[in-house]
Design a protein around this motif. Structure first.
Motif, short mmCIF file in Angstrom:
data_model
loop_
_atom_site.label_atom_id
_atom_site.label_comp_id
_atom_site.label_asym_id
_atom_site.label_seq_id
_atom_site.Cartn_x
_atom_site.Cartn_y
_atom_site.Cartn_z
N HIS A 67 -26.37 -0.90 29.22
CA HIS A 67 -25.05 -0.29 29.30
C HIS A 67 -24.96 0.99 28.48
CE1 HIS A 67 -23.77 -1.54 25.25
NE2 HIS A 67 -24.35 -2.70 25.48
N MET A 78 -27.28 0.39 25.15
CA MET A 78 -28.41 -0.52 24.87
C MET A 78 -28.60 -1.50 26.03
SD MET A 78 -26.69 -3.11 22.10
CE MET A 78 -25.11 -2.38 21.68
N MET A 80 -28.92 -5.48 26.81
CA MET A 80 -28.62 -6.75 26.15
C MET A 80 -28.18 -7.81 27.14
SD MET A 80 -24.98 -5.66 24.41
CE MET A 80 -24.45 -7.27 23.86
CU CU Z 1 -24.89 -3.87 23.97
#
Ligand code: CU
Length: 120
Positions: A67, A78, A80
């Motif tokens: 994102h 990052m 995730m």
């Molecule tokens: Cu994140």
């Protein structure tokens, strides 16, 4: 002032009887509970973000995304894993898709995605 003193005296006497104040104590507890709910409601603010889906784990209600920055959370971009509360929102979401989503902060370090929609 005299009224105040005598009424607090009466309250003290009633407290001794343990009848009236028991009711007031209940009200106090309910109020505290209500405030807690309001607190949660404000904590449950949705933070808008966009990203690309890497993988979808429908069974465990997880989606991995790369994102962009989420300014309202102070997050940089990052990759995730995100949990979802409602697995149904992951239906029709596939790896490689560009998506708009909303993150809700559930507690310290705890987040979940409550909305995810493909972007064209
Ligand atoms: Cu994140």
């Amino acid at each position: 002032m005299k009224n105040l003193i005598s009424s607090s005296l009466i309250i003290a006497l009633l407290a001794g009887s343990g009848v009236v104040l028991a009711g007031e104590h209940q009200a106090g507890i309910n109020h505290a509970a209500m405030q807690g709910m309001e607190h949660n409601a404000s904590a449950a603010q949705a933070h808008k973000a966009e990203g690309v889906v890497n993988s979808v784990d429908l069974r465990n209600g997880k989606v991995n995304m790369t994102h962009g920055p989420v300014e309202s959370l102070g997050w940089p971009g990052m990759t995730m894993d995100f949990a979802v509360k409602d697995k149904a929102i992951l239906k029709g979401i596939n790896p490689g898709q560009k998506v708009a989503f909303e993150v809700v902060k559930e507690g310290p370090g705890k987040f979940y995605v409550n909305r995810i929609t493909p972007l064209k």
